[in-house]
Design an enzyme around this catalytic site. Structure first.
Site, PDB file in Angstrom:
ATOM      1  N   TYR A 101     -36.770   9.470 -20.979  1.00  0.00           N
ATOM      2  CA  TYR A 101     -38.227   9.615 -21.004  1.00  0.00           C
ATOM      3  C   TYR A 101     -38.857   8.520 -21.845  1.00  0.00           C
ATOM      4  CZ  TYR A 101     -37.580  13.893 -18.527  1.00  0.00           C
ATOM      5  OH  TYR A 101     -37.231  14.787 -17.569  1.00  0.00           O
TER       6      TYR A 101
ATOM      7  N   ARG B  97     -17.462   6.653 -10.897  1.00  0.00           N
ATOM      8  CA  ARG B  97     -18.249   5.562 -11.465  1.00  0.00           C
ATOM      9  C   ARG B  97     -17.404   4.828 -12.495  1.00  0.00           C
ATOM     10  NH1 ARG B  97     -22.452   7.914 -15.972  1.00  0.00           N
ATOM     11  NH2 ARG B  97     -22.882   5.702 -16.192  1.00  0.00           N
ATOM     12  N   ARG B  98     -17.913   3.750 -13.050  1.00  0.00           N
ATOM     13  CA  ARG B  98     -17.287   3.015 -14.153  1.00  0.00           C
ATOM     14  C   ARG B  98     -15.835   2.688 -13.850  1.00  0.00           C
ATOM     15  NH1 ARG B  98     -19.378   6.124 -19.569  1.00  0.00           N
ATOM     16  NH2 ARG B  98     -21.210   4.842 -19.691  1.00  0.00           N
TER      17      ARG B  98
ATOM     18  N   HIS C 180     -28.191   7.053  -8.751  1.00  0.00           N
ATOM     19  CA  HIS C 180     -29.393   7.757  -9.212  1.00  0.00           C
ATOM     20  C   HIS C 180     -30.194   6.931 -10.216  1.00  0.00           C
ATOM     21  CE1 HIS C 180     -31.922  10.673 -11.227  1.00  0.00           C
ATOM     22  NE2 HIS C 180     -31.271  10.460 -12.344  1.00  0.00           N
ATOM     23  N   PHE C 181     -29.529   6.429 -11.266  1.00  0.00           N
ATOM     24  CA  PHE C 181     -30.390   5.861 -12.305  1.00  0.00           C
ATOM     25  C   PHE C 181     -30.854   4.433 -12.025  1.00  0.00           C
ATOM     26  CE2 PHE C 181     -26.135   5.680 -14.501  1.00  0.00           C
ATOM     27  CZ  PHE C 181     -25.994   4.315 -14.547  1.00  0.00           C
ATOM     28  N   HIS C 182     -30.327   3.813 -10.969  1.00  0.00           N
ATOM     29  CA  HIS C 182     -30.934   2.529 -10.606  1.00  0.00           C
ATOM     30  C   HIS C 182     -32.256   2.697  -9.867  1.00  0.00           C
ATOM     31  CE1 HIS C 182     -27.107   0.938 -11.928  1.00  0.00           C
ATOM     32  NE2 HIS C 182     -27.680  -0.237 -11.988  1.00  0.00           N
TER      33      HIS C 182
ATOM     34  N   HIS D 219     -30.540  12.133 -23.228  1.00  0.00           N
ATOM     35  CA  HIS D 219     -31.485  12.518 -22.180  1.00  0.00           C
ATOM     36  C   HIS D 219     -32.907  12.076 -22.485  1.00  0.00           C
ATOM     37  CE1 HIS D 219     -33.212  13.956 -18.652  1.00  0.00           C
ATOM     38  NE2 HIS D 219     -34.188  14.400 -19.399  1.00  0.00           N
TER      39      HIS D 219
HETATM   40  C1  HEM Z   1     -29.471  -6.832  -9.944  1.00  0.00           C
HETATM   41  C2  HEM Z   1     -29.652  -5.578 -10.087  1.00  0.00           C
HETATM   42  C3  HEM Z   1     -28.555  -4.606 -10.448  1.00  0.00           C
HETATM   43  C4  HEM Z   1     -27.348  -4.394  -9.843  1.00  0.00           C
HETATM   44  C5  HEM Z   1     -26.800  -5.069  -8.597  1.00  0.00           C
HETATM   45  C6  HEM Z   1     -26.665  -3.378 -10.599  1.00  0.00           C
HETATM   46  C7  HEM Z   1     -25.414  -2.860 -10.290  1.00  0.00           C
HETATM   47  C8  HEM Z   1     -24.755  -1.897 -10.998  1.00  0.00           C
HETATM   48  C9  HEM Z   1     -23.533  -1.226 -10.606  1.00  0.00           C
HETATM   49  C10 HEM Z   1     -22.771  -1.468  -9.318  1.00  0.00           C
HETATM   50  C11 HEM Z   1     -23.218  -0.345 -11.577  1.00  0.00           C
HETATM   51  C12 HEM Z   1     -22.061   0.632 -11.574  1.00  0.00           C
HETATM   52  C13 HEM Z   1     -20.883   0.106 -12.264  1.00  0.00           C
HETATM   53  C14 HEM Z   1     -19.831   1.140 -12.500  1.00  0.00           C
HETATM   54  O1  HEM Z   1     -20.138   2.351 -12.610  1.00  0.00           O
HETATM   55  O2  HEM Z   1     -18.660   0.750 -12.557  1.00  0.00           O
HETATM   56  C15 HEM Z   1     -24.211  -0.462 -12.606  1.00  0.00           C
HETATM   57  C16 HEM Z   1     -24.211   0.268 -13.784  1.00  0.00           C
HETATM   58  C17 HEM Z   1     -25.289   0.349 -14.638  1.00  0.00           C
HETATM   59  N1  HEM Z   1     -26.501  -0.306 -14.498  1.00  0.00           N
HETATM   60 FE1  HEM Z   1     -26.980  -1.658 -13.100  1.00  0.00          FE
HETATM   61  N2  HEM Z   1     -27.458  -2.995 -11.651  1.00  0.00           N
HETATM   62  C18 HEM Z   1     -28.624  -3.722 -11.589  1.00  0.00           C
HETATM   63  C19 HEM Z   1     -29.713  -3.615 -12.428  1.00  0.00           C
HETATM   64  C20 HEM Z   1     -29.822  -2.694 -13.446  1.00  0.00           C
HETATM   65  C21 HEM Z   1     -31.023  -2.428 -14.193  1.00  0.00           C
HETATM   66  C22 HEM Z   1     -32.358  -3.102 -13.969  1.00  0.00           C
HETATM   67  C23 HEM Z   1     -30.716  -1.482 -15.103  1.00  0.00           C
HETATM   68  C24 HEM Z   1     -31.567  -0.819 -16.149  1.00  0.00           C
HETATM   69  C25 HEM Z   1     -32.664  -1.247 -16.609  1.00  0.00           C
HETATM   70  C26 HEM Z   1     -29.315  -1.165 -14.946  1.00  0.00           C
HETATM   71  C27 HEM Z   1     -28.624  -0.272 -15.738  1.00  0.00           C
HETATM   72  C28 HEM Z   1     -27.320   0.097 -15.538  1.00  0.00           C
HETATM   73  C29 HEM Z   1     -26.601   1.007 -16.388  1.00  0.00           C
HETATM   74  C30 HEM Z   1     -27.137   1.702 -17.629  1.00  0.00           C
HETATM   75  C31 HEM Z   1     -25.321   1.148 -15.828  1.00  0.00           C
HETATM   76  C32 HEM Z   1     -24.204   2.059 -16.328  1.00  0.00           C
HETATM   77  C33 HEM Z   1     -23.195   1.337 -17.088  1.00  0.00           C
HETATM   78  C34 HEM Z   1     -22.057   2.256 -17.439  1.00  0.00           C
HETATM   79  O3  HEM Z   1     -21.692   3.116 -16.636  1.00  0.00           O
HETATM   80  O4  HEM Z   1     -21.555   2.125 -18.545  1.00  0.00           O
HETATM   81  N3  HEM Z   1     -28.807  -1.911 -13.929  1.00  0.00           N
HETATM   82  N4  HEM Z   1     -25.155  -1.401 -12.224  1.00  0.00           N
HETATM   83 CU    CU Z   2     -30.596  13.749 -18.530  1.00  0.00          CU
END
Ligand code: HEM
Ligand code: CU
Ligand code: CU
Lengths: 576, 198
Positions: free
Chosen positions: A245, A455-456, A392-394, A241
């Site tokens: 921050y 998710r995932r 949320h986190f995007h 968490h």
């Molecule tokens: C082009 C821009 C982006 C797109 C289209 C995108 C798309 C996605 C999608 C669809 C997921 C969900 C996948 C899943 O749960 O199966 C994901 C997961 C994630 N994204 Fe992005 N994302 C983008 C940029 C970013 C950026 C800028 C960050 C952080 C700086 C980020 C961090 C993450 C993280 C931490 C996850 C979680 C991975 C996990 O569940 O293990 N993403 N993204």
């Molecule tokens: Cu948290």
């Protein structure tokens, strides 16, 4: 914006100031950190749109060409999470929050140590990259055991995080040296924010360090017969968490200290700024159980206490919203803005750096509100581990932080290199595309999550499509897929500007683009004796760190003790 | 980008006005936080969603101690016979807390039993564990959503008001087969539920 503010403090005999050679080495180092960060983000962001297509019902992971590069959806997702959330953020922040306090205090850092730290961090990254690329650590960026990745992955990750603690140590060391050389002085606000964030990160990182060093590395090397998945998750979220921050506060530094000047105004109140960061230092860490509301064998009373503290850390973010809005309004009114909200039009919207940060803040209004929903025990079971969460986190780390850092690059690169921003208009366009894409993404993913989509998951390849068809997801799926395309365009525009800028020739004196440090409407003053009680009480950051540590031990001790007493040795598995 | 001349704007925010707004805002933030906490607490206390058992509440047969179980030795536990606990005549058995028990095992990209069946109208305690790695247990259309860890038992008590069919979805990444880990979750009408055995 051509006048540089006078440096915050003149060097004293005891403490040498920055000389030209050190400054140029420091600028180069900062550039290395920032560029490494943005290379990592580029790879991560290329994978994102493929994932968005997956959540749009389109499975591209069977194309032979892609198969050559990544073996599975999950290998791609691991890379995306690790590169974006862990590597991009940590490298950028390490450079940014070393550079800013050093300039603010005008002290001379030991550059050999600073370069050593950068090289260590990069070595850790490259080490961890090997098993990630060979599909030997497809454990996602949370690497929950007993899924077991290659030990090389855990070791590389540990080295990378350890390097960030070295940066923290160097900054705190420099700050303490400055304090000794300037007794009775108020720490300048940019330094205050940086040091508070680093100290928070030191307390926060303890959980992850113990998890990886004591549990995961020996286990993945075959030295122990198993690990307890619940204890591992608890240690992970001790860090997991507050790490958000650690991603957010460096962006807040820019919103508080630099954005007002970029918008043509003043920072609101220094005292309030310090209060916000002091609160983050104390309350960011003891809240990790809000990620474990769904975990078995954790007392509900402790979940409730962590929830209360989580709500409490919303307060400094609300203070930030106030200050940022006040300083923007101040800027716009100074430029003739009128009306209750009509003043917004008078902000310098032609400036890509300002626009990026204001849009990042807008996205954080929604992200923060969603975060409060996630933190509520009663609502959490509706959204836990659904597509809502990436939605949320995007708009928090993926936009509030990332778009701010993108905007910062538009002045930081000229400031570090003397190169001119290539095509400010393309820069401006990239910012709007990113914001639009992420808003669409958040809409689509939050919606799908509420309907029950996990998710995932490679949902587009699921053998049980009927289950998802029954959820009537046509519109949110289309929105999610479209958002991936919009974000892809945004990334291309942004990186075109970044690479063209970096590859151009140096034309200006780098210092002719100053750090846009803002004046404050309510300044803290120079000396502690003349400062307000708020400023005096928030000044002792080490004491506040100690308080944070005590609080963490109080709210984690009783949670962790029964897990140790009932430790489960669960052997590792490789199921990908 | 140019900064406005110092004399141009008629009324810029001054130190004192800012301080008043700040204090008011801090008050609003504090009150909002308190209300939020009280609201959620009310929801927890009134039971609008199933709370997870912390590992001490339920007495089990066999070696399940403080919510922990040895995943290699499930044969010695009620998880050996996944599904609703029934007596010799096939009638669902009430436990000493006055609820029915249903045991569910997650592992190898599937749930056991293959179709989860529970009766409507009576409180049922679901006990879920995993054999290999972490899994998720989310029942669509409900707020049943728990993390399933090997070595640990997640227990929660729910009363299904209406018969019907939902799905249990694994929502924690568990490996390459993760996206196929979905099964039927059937709530039978109260009358026939009692007879429901395999
Ligand atoms: C082009 C821009 C982006 C797109 C289209 C995108 C798309 C996605 C999608 C669809 C997921 C969900 C996948 C899943 O749960 O199966 C994901 C997961 C994630 N994204 Fe992005 N994302 C983008 C940029 C970013 C950026 C800028 C960050 C952080 C700086 C980020 C961090 C993450 C993280 C931490 C996850 C979680 C991975 C996990 O569940 O293990 N993403 N993204
Ligand atoms: Cu948290
Ligand atoms: Cu799964």
């Amino acid at each position: 914006m051509t006048t540089a503010l006078p440096s915050q403090s003149a060097p004293s005999a005891a403490l040498p100031g920055l000389d030209a050679a050190t400054l140029s080495s420091l600028k180069k180092l900062t550039q290395y950190y920032a560029v490494t960060a943005f290379i990592a983000l580029m790879i991560g962001v290329l994978l994102g749109p493929l994932q968005a297509l997956n959540y749009g019902g389109i499975n591209v992971y069977d194309y032979p060409l892609l198969k050559v590069l990544i073996k599975s959806y999950y290998q791609g997702l691991t890379l995306h999470g690790v590169l974006n959330a862990l590597v991009f953020t940590q490298f950028f922040i390490s450079g940014w929050m070393l550079y800013l306090p050093v300039r603010d205090l005008n002290v001379r850092p030991n550059m050999r140590f600073a370069w050593f730290t950068y090289l260590t961090m990069t070595a850790g990254l490259l080490t961890a990259a090997v098993p990630l690329l060979t599909n030997d650590a497809t454990v996602l960026y949370t690497f929950y055991p007993p899924l077991e990745g290659s030990p090389v992955f855990y070791i590389g990750a540990a080295v990378m995080v350890a390097a960030s603690l070295l940066v923290a140590g160097q900054v705190v060391w420099l700050w303490l040296a400055w304090k000794r050389a300037h007794p009775g002085r108020v720490t300048p606000v940019v330094t205050y924010m940086s040091v508070a964030t680093w100290l928070m990160w030191v307390v926060a990182a303890l959980g992850l360090v113990v998890e990886v060093v004591v549990m995961l590395i020996p286990w993945s090397l075959g030295l122990t017969r198993g690990v307890d998945p619940l204890l591992a998750r608890t240690l992970f979220w001790w860090t997991g968490h507050p790490i958000v921050y650690f991603w957010l506060l460096p962006a807040y530094i820019s919103w508080y200290a630099f954005l007002p000047r970029q918008a043509g105004g003043r920072m609101a109140s220094e005292g309030l700024t310090r209060l916000a960061f002091a609160m983050f230092l104390v309350f960011s860490v003891p809240v990790g159980l809000h990620h474990q509301y769904a975990d078995p064998n954790v007392q509900n009373s402790w979940k409730i206490i962590h929830m209360f503290l989580t709500f409490l850390v919303a307060v400094p973010s609300l203070l930030t919203a106030f200050s940022a809005a006040a300083s923007l309004e101040d800027a716009a009114r100074a430029q003739g803005g009128r009306g209750l909200i009509g003043w917004v039009r008078r902000l310098p919207w032609g400036n890509a750096s300002m626009t990026a940060q204001v849009l990042a803040m807008v996205s954080f209004i929604f992200g923060g509100a969603g975060g409060i929903v996630n933190a509520s025990m009663a609502f959490s079971p509706v959204v836990h581990n659904t597509a809502w969460i990436p939605g949320h986190f995007h708009i928090t780390v993926g936009t509030a932080t990332t778009l701010t850092f993108m905007g910062v690059m538009f002045w930081l690169v000229p400031h570090l290199t003397g190169k001119r921003l290539a095509s400010p208009r393309t820069a401006l366009a990239s910012v709007w595309w990113w914001f639009t894409g992420m808003m669409l993404f958040a809409l689509g993913m939050h919606w799908q999550g509420l309907a029950g989509v996990p998710r995932r998951a490679q949902v587009s390849a699921s053998a049980q499509q009927a289950v998802y068809d029954a959820m009537h997801l046509g519109l949110p799926k289309a929105i999610t897929a479209a958002s991936g395309i919009v974000l892809f365009v945004a990334a291309i525009l942004f990186y075109a500007v970044l690479w063209r800028t970096l590859l151009s020739r140096r034309v200006d004196d780098p210092e002719s683009t100053p750090i846009p440090t803002s004046e404050a409407i309510s300044a803290a003053g120079e000396t502690l004796a003349g400062a307000s009680p708020l400023v005096r009480r928030t000044e002792p950051l080490l004491a506040l760190t100690f308080a944070a540590l005590v609080l963490v031990i109080l709210v984690y001790g009783p949670v962790i003790a029964p897990m140790l007493a009932n430790y489960q040795f669960i052997p590792g598995q490789r199921l990908w | 980008m140019s900064r406005a001349p110092e004399s141009a704007p008629p009324a810029r925010l001054d130190h004192h006005a800012l301080e008043r707004y700040e204090t008011a805002w801090l008050g609003v933030a504090a009150v909002m936080t308190a209300l939020l906490f009280v609201g959620v607490l009310a929801s927890v206390v009134s039971g609008t969603y199933p709370l997870l058992d912390a590992g001490s509440g339920h007495a089990h047969d066999g070696p399940i101690v403080r919510g922990r179980v040895d995943p290699k030795n499930l044969a010695a536990t009620p998880f050996a016979k996944p599904g609703l606990v029934v007596d010799a005549a096939g009638q669902p058995l009430l436990n000493d807390q006055g609820t029915l028990d249903a045991y569910i095992v997650a592992g190898n990209f599937t749930f056991q039993p293959a179709v989860l069946r529970v009766p409507a109208g009576v409180p049922v305690t679901l006990h879920v564990t995993a054999t290999d790695v972490a899994h998720g247990f989310e029942v669509t259309g409900t707020n049943i959503n728990a993390e399933i860890l090997p070595g640990h038992v997640a227990s929660l008590t729910v009363t299904f008001r209406h018969p019907g069919e939902q799905h249990a979805i694994c929502n924690e990444y568990c490996g390459v087969g993760h996206h196929n880990m979905i099964t039927r979750f059937v709530v039978d009408p109260p009358a026939t539920g009692a007879k429901e055995t395999q």
